[in-house]
Design an enzyme around this catalytic site. Structure first.
Site, PDB file in Angstrom:
ATOM      1  N   GLU A   1      -2.602   3.535   4.477  1.00 11.90           N
ATOM      2  CA  GLU A   1      -2.417   4.889   5.202  1.00 11.90           C
ATOM      3  C   GLU A   1      -2.818   6.170   4.085  1.00 11.90           C
ATOM      4  O   GLU A   1      -2.153   7.126   3.989  1.00 11.90           O
ATOM      5  CB  GLU A   1      -1.119   5.105   5.577  1.00 11.90           C
ATOM      6  CG  GLU A   1      -0.415   4.204   6.803  1.00 11.90           C
ATOM      7  CD  GLU A   1       0.615   4.385   7.633  1.00 11.90           C
ATOM      8  OE1 GLU A   1       1.410   5.541   7.096  1.00 11.90           O
ATOM      9  OE2 GLU A   1       0.817   3.945   8.453  1.00 11.90           O
TER      10      GLU A   1
HETATM   11  C1  LIG Z   1      -2.657  -4.569   2.913  1.00 13.24           C
HETATM   12  C2  LIG Z   1      -3.526  -3.481   3.492  1.00 13.24           C
HETATM   13  C3  LIG Z   1      -3.598  -3.286   4.747  1.00 13.24           C
HETATM   14  C4  LIG Z   1      -4.195  -2.349   5.685  1.00 13.24           C
HETATM   15  N1  LIG Z   1      -4.160  -1.962   7.017  1.00 13.24           N
HETATM   16  C5  LIG Z   1      -5.136  -1.359   7.634  1.00 13.24           C
HETATM   17  C6  LIG Z   1      -5.378  -1.493   8.961  1.00 13.24           C
HETATM   18  O1  LIG Z   1      -4.298  -1.743   9.521  1.00 13.24           O
HETATM   19  N2  LIG Z   1      -6.216  -0.466   9.490  1.00 13.24           N
HETATM   20  C7  LIG Z   1      -7.151  -0.050   8.803  1.00 13.24           C
HETATM   21  O2  LIG Z   1      -7.983   0.532   9.372  1.00 13.24           O
HETATM   22  N3  LIG Z   1      -7.270   0.104   7.506  1.00 13.24           N
HETATM   23  C8  LIG Z   1      -6.475  -0.894   6.776  1.00 13.24           C
HETATM   24  N4  LIG Z   1      -6.205  -0.896   5.447  1.00 13.24           N
HETATM   25  C9  LIG Z   1      -7.213  -0.009   4.774  1.00 13.24           C
HETATM   26  C10 LIG Z   1      -6.778   1.154   3.765  1.00 13.24           C
HETATM   27  O3  LIG Z   1      -6.240   2.216   4.694  1.00 13.24           O
HETATM   28  C11 LIG Z   1      -7.588   1.180   2.720  1.00 13.24           C
HETATM   29  O4  LIG Z   1      -7.419   0.235   1.876  1.00 13.24           O
HETATM   30  C12 LIG Z   1      -7.462   2.517   2.167  1.00 13.24           C
HETATM   31  O5  LIG Z   1      -7.869   3.636   3.100  1.00 13.24           O
HETATM   32  C13 LIG Z   1      -8.652   2.624   0.683  1.00 13.24           C
HETATM   33  O6  LIG Z   1      -9.555   2.131   1.059  1.00 13.24           O
HETATM   34  P1  LIG Z   1     -10.267   0.998  -0.288  1.00 13.24           P
HETATM   35  O7  LIG Z   1      -9.202  -0.067  -0.361  1.00 13.24           O
HETATM   36  O8  LIG Z   1     -11.674   0.606   0.275  1.00 13.24           O
HETATM   37  O9  LIG Z   1     -10.307   1.972  -1.439  1.00 13.24           O
HETATM   38  P2  LIG Z   1     -11.405   2.917  -2.019  1.00 13.24           P
HETATM   39  O10 LIG Z   1     -11.874   4.023  -0.841  1.00 13.24           O
HETATM   40  O11 LIG Z   1     -12.408   2.178  -2.513  1.00 13.24           O
HETATM   41  O12 LIG Z   1     -10.792   3.734  -3.063  1.00 13.24           O
HETATM   42  C14 LIG Z   1     -10.544   3.272  -4.737  1.00 13.24           C
HETATM   43  C15 LIG Z   1      -9.960   4.194  -5.123  1.00 13.24           C
HETATM   44  O13 LIG Z   1     -10.546   5.552  -5.453  1.00 13.24           O
HETATM   45  C16 LIG Z   1      -9.843   6.595  -5.065  1.00 13.24           C
HETATM   46  N5  LIG Z   1     -10.695   7.606  -4.401  1.00 13.24           N
HETATM   47  C17 LIG Z   1     -11.519   7.384  -3.213  1.00 13.24           C
HETATM   48  N6  LIG Z   1     -11.975   8.460  -3.057  1.00 13.24           N
HETATM   49  C18 LIG Z   1     -11.532   9.443  -4.002  1.00 13.24           C
HETATM   50  C19 LIG Z   1     -11.522  10.811  -4.208  1.00 13.24           C
HETATM   51  N7  LIG Z   1     -12.438  11.416  -3.388  1.00 13.24           N
HETATM   52  N8  LIG Z   1     -11.027  11.466  -5.019  1.00 13.24           N
HETATM   53  C20 LIG Z   1     -10.046  10.447  -5.977  1.00 13.24           C
HETATM   54  N9  LIG Z   1     -10.089   9.362  -5.730  1.00 13.24           N
HETATM   55  C21 LIG Z   1     -10.694   8.892  -4.798  1.00 13.24           C
HETATM   56  C22 LIG Z   1      -8.700   6.185  -4.117  1.00 13.24           C
HETATM   57  O14 LIG Z   1      -7.390   6.759  -3.979  1.00 13.24           O
HETATM   58  C23 LIG Z   1      -8.452   4.610  -4.762  1.00 13.24           C
HETATM   59  O15 LIG Z   1      -7.380   4.666  -5.536  1.00 13.24           O
HETATM   60  C24 LIG Z   1      -5.185  -1.552   4.775  1.00 13.24           C
HETATM   61  C25 LIG Z   1      -5.253  -2.010   3.360  1.00 13.24           C
HETATM   62  C26 LIG Z   1      -4.798  -2.880   2.970  1.00 13.24           C
HETATM   63  C27 LIG Z   1      -4.842  -3.364   1.324  1.00 13.24           C
END
Ligand SMILES: Cc1cc2nc3c(=O)[nH]c(=O)nc-3n(C[C@H](O)[C@H](O)[C@H](O)COP(=O)(O)OP(=O)(O)OC[C@H]3O[C@@H](n4cnc5c(N)ncnc54)[C@H](O)[C@@H]3O)c2cc1C
Length: 738
Positions: A440
């Site tokens: 989220e």
């Molecule tokens: C267990 C689990 C359940 C989930 N359930 C769902 C679901 O039901 N439906 C769904 O659609 N998604 C779901 N997600 C996805 C979740 O919302 C994403 O994992 C999340 O949005 C982050 O994306 P990412 O993991 O690809 O990280 P990335 O986007 O690759 O981010 C990596 C890091 O970079 C940071 N970052 C990115 N951009 C910036 C910026 N501009 N400035 C500073 N920092 C930044 C982030 O905070 C993070 O720390 C789930 C994820 C998990 C792990």
């Protein structure tokens, strides 16, 4: 030329031109995200002069009789059915009877109104249910949370057509359909709008009849409940290359409901998120054809997916994870306090050591604060608000404090919490921490971009209207609107600056506070003081950085932290007031207040130190943070007093950590509670034996210094402690994979 014309020509219009160059240019997605939801107490804090009368009039969150019965009935029954060790390490899933129970009792339809067969619960009841299940099993809590948070249910309620609501909501409420929501893909994580998933509007023959519909192609991952979902809320970019529904080719992000049984869909594979057994996995679709009315809200809502998602998130984000986090903070404080009381090293309970008390004091304050903020936020949601900035604050700060509290509890339990097995009541929560931090909206992005980035515009009394005026394609109308608002803004800023200066230099002595708040009045005055300082700082930052604020994430994060602390502290004071201003709870109020105020001052200090215009930073420090009115973090004595609440049975302890437990703890926690009770009961006896110079009660018994029944009390206490300090071990072949 009259004054108004003169002002417009020589002041407002030049300012308009300057502002157009300096102010952030927002993409359509950003504008939509900012406009989603509404503002609430955050806007009062942003104004620099919060209206405490309005604050005191906010009614406390309460459960109806029916909601209370649900918690005492089905929730308690569910908790008794859950064996988290079995779920996490044997089955990697909920047992079939738990799945059936959840469906049968409407756990998946808490937010769905009764007319559709749902439970129609308030935000507070929804939160209470999640909170109680969370202490028993994160896996079960997440399974319940997801259909009630951002997903098909919430989207249908807010945006669905009548026909869609009539069809889907009863099926979702009864658990006949299991929903999941697919936004994230490999390319699009935090930058969800970068998704490569597509829908092309086209005609296809279905059962011999030509239909207008959407050809979908997607690859999603991390989707909770995906492996077992029967319906997928899918976000994708919608295109209309043949202009079958209008003139635009690129319609934008849209959301459709896709039955997972359709041909072309691969679903069912699982991820293993931090060894948590809730259903989560990838899914993909290749040339999946759905009719146009699969779009949530119909074709009128095509392209509005982003704003729909942000709006749905504005409510759900304030409930699910904050409730889990509040439970985790209370659970950590409760178990660590009890454990510190019964576990002895160097001949004394470890809770006597200052090193342990420092952590316990912080945990007690975290538990008090996060639960206060949860209740306050639910009160706002139950008043009909969808405060997007508040819900981002709650998601971020509740989960960060959960991380701190669970880590502290792990440190206090040491080996007892490191060794996994049914006797370990903390391991599951510990492993789940990164899930709460990531989902989220990952916390770094939420802190650095969302809270202030969105709050600065959304909750500011004038900025949003000014930005709209600056972006108005009708320049004349834009300049008119700008002229009518900018001078109010200037007046507001001048007053705020004077107020911030006055409060800072008088130590908030004359700042506003509500009446009848007893000894907490000084804390309210300090909040008023920092709100004014925050309003000045945010004005100056936006004015100095304009559009480049987006890139200065560290400044934005610190400003967001100040707003968040102000929000959390207001909620904390509200709790103290609503619970009747109990004197024994005052150590908690003090630790929270001084921790929060010193964080605020640290953030102000760091902002002015890193201010883009160095001399202005120095002037601002002099004006709003003079050295002689600075606060200090909580004293050692205050932390020890907070810790003491967790180490002794009392009404204050009951208020802090008592409410979540009825029926909702496993055997290991029951054993800990039993040991705590027995040790407390045996304490006076132990003290008198030690005072007589005998170290071992058995010796005292042998000498006849204590009676048989007294020896039995001590024996039972010892046995209970022995049971608690046990950890699990397994047969050599227990981990063999056949
Ligand atoms: C267990 C689990 C359940 C989930 N359930 C769902 C679901 O039901 N439906 C769904 O659609 N998604 C779901 N997600 C996805 C979740 O919302 C994403 O994992 C999340 O949005 C982050 O994306 P990412 O993991 O690809 O990280 P990335 O986007 O690759 O981010 C990596 C890091 O970079 C940071 N970052 C990115 N951009 C910036 C910026 N501009 N400035 C500073 N920092 C930044 C982030 O905070 C993070 O720390 C789930 C994820 C998990 C792990």
């Amino acid at each position: 030329m009259d004054w108004k014309h003169w002002r417009r020509r020589w002041l407002s219009d030049p300012l308009f031109r300057m502002a157009q160059k300096a102010m952030p240019r927002l993409s359509v997605t950003e504008q939509e995200a900012i406009q989603a939801g509404d503002v609430w107490w955050d806007a009062e804090l942003f104004s620099g002069c919060p209206d405490w009368q309005r604050f005191m009039a906010i009614p406390p969150a309460r459960l109806s009789d029916e909601e209370q019965s649900f918690i005492e009935g089905p929730v308690a029954q569910l908790c008794a059915m859950i064996d988290d060790w079995d779920i996490s390490w044997n089955r990697y899933d909920l047992p079939p009877d738990v799945w059936s129970f959840l469906k049968e009792h409407g756990f998946f339809g808490m937010i769905i109104p009764k007319q559709y067969g749902g439970l129609g619960f308030s935000a507070y009841a929804h939160s209470e249910v999640v909170r109680r299940i969370s202490v028993q099993s994160v896996t079960v809590a997440v399974t319940v949370m997801v259909p009630n948070s951002l997903g098909p249910g919430e989207l249908l309620l807010q945006f669905g057509t009548r026909a869609q609501r009539d069809y889907w909501l009863p099926r979702l409420a009864s658990g006949q359909e299991i929903p999941c929501f697919g936004l994230t893909s490999a390319e699009a994580g935090s930058d969800a709008a970068a998704m490569t998933d597509t829908g092309i509007i086209c005609r296809r023959e279905v059962d011999g009849v030509e239909q207008l519909g959407i050809l979908l192609n997607w690859r999603k991952r991390y989707i909770t409940l995906s492996p077992v979902a029967t319906v997928l809320g899918l976000a994708f970019k919608l295109y209309d290359p043949d202009h079958l529904v209008g003139k635009r080719t690129d319609l934008g992000i849209s959301v459709a409901l896709v039955p997972t049984s359709l041909p072309g869909i691969s679903i069912g594979r699982r991820h293993l998120p931090a060894m948590q057994a809730f259903q989560n996995g990838p899914n993909e679709g290749h040339d999946v054809f759905v009719p146009l009315d699969a779009l949530i809200g119909g074709i009128e809502r095509a392209g509005q997916g982003w704003v729909m998602l942000m709006s749905a998130l504005a409510a759900g984000r304030g409930i699910s994870l904050p409730s889990l986090a509040a439970a985790a903070c209370v659970f950590s404080a409760h178990t660590a306090g009890a454990y510190a009381r019964v576990r002895r090293q160097f001949g004394v309970p470890i809770g006597k050591f200052e090193g342990i008390q420092e952590k316990l004091g912080r945990m007690a304050a975290n538990a008090y604060l996060v639960d206060a903020a949860r209740r306050f936020t639910c009160a706002g949601l139950d008043m009909g608000h969808k405060p997007s900035v508040v819900s981002a604050i709650m998601k971020l700060h509740a989960t960060e404090r959960m991380r701190q509290s669970v880590n502290d509890a792990m440190d206090i339990h040491a080996g007892k919490a490191v060794i996994d097995g049914p006797a370990n009541y903390l391991g599951g929560l510990y492993r789940a921490l990164p899930v709460g931090i990531t989902v989220e909206g990952a916390n770094i992005v939420t802190r650095n971009l969302i809270v202030f980035g969105q709050g600065a515009i959304r909750a500011h009394p004038y900025l949003m209207t000014e930005l709209r005026a600056l972006a108005d394609p009708d320049r004349e109308a834009g300049q008119d609107a700008f002229d009518s608002i900018i001078w109010k803004h200037v007046g507001h800023s001048t007053k705020t600056l004077l107020r911030a200066l006055g409060h800072a230099w008088t130590g908030a002595l004359f700042a506003r506070a509500p009446r009848n708040v007893g000894r907490s009045a000084a804390f309210y005055r300090r909040i008023t003081r920092y709100a004014a300082a925050f309003a000045v700082l945010s004005e100056m930052t936006v004015l100095t950085l304009g559009g480049s604020l987006k890139r200065r994430e560290m400044l934005s994060a610190r400003l967001g932290d100040i707003l968040a602390e102000l929000y959390l502290l207001s909620a904390m004071l509200k709790r103290w007031h609503e619970e009747g201003q109990h004197e024994p709870d005052l150590p908690l109020v003090k630790v929270c207040a001084f921790q929060g105020f010193s964080t605020i001052e640290k953030r102000i200090d760091d902002i002015v130190h890193n201010f883009p215009v160095r001399w202005l930073g120095r002037v601002l420090r002099l004006l709003i943070l003079p050295g002689f009115t600075r606060v200090r973090p909580p004293t050692d004595a205050a932390l020890a007093a907070g810790a003491q609440i967790l180490l002794e049975p009392s009404e204050a302890r009951e208020r802090l950590v008592g409410a979540v437990w009825s029926h909702c703890t496993g055997k290991a926690v029951e054993e800990l509670e039993l040991a705590f009770d027995r040790v407390v009961k045996a304490q006076p006896l132990m003290d008198s034996i030690r005072q007589s110079g005998v170290k071992d009660w058995r010796v005292a018994h042998a000498k006849g210094a204590i009676s048989d029944s007294q020896a039995q009390v001590l024996e039972e206490a010892e046995q209970a402690v022995t049971q608690v300090i046990q950890v699990d071990d397994f047969a050599p072949d227990a981990f063999a994979r056949t």
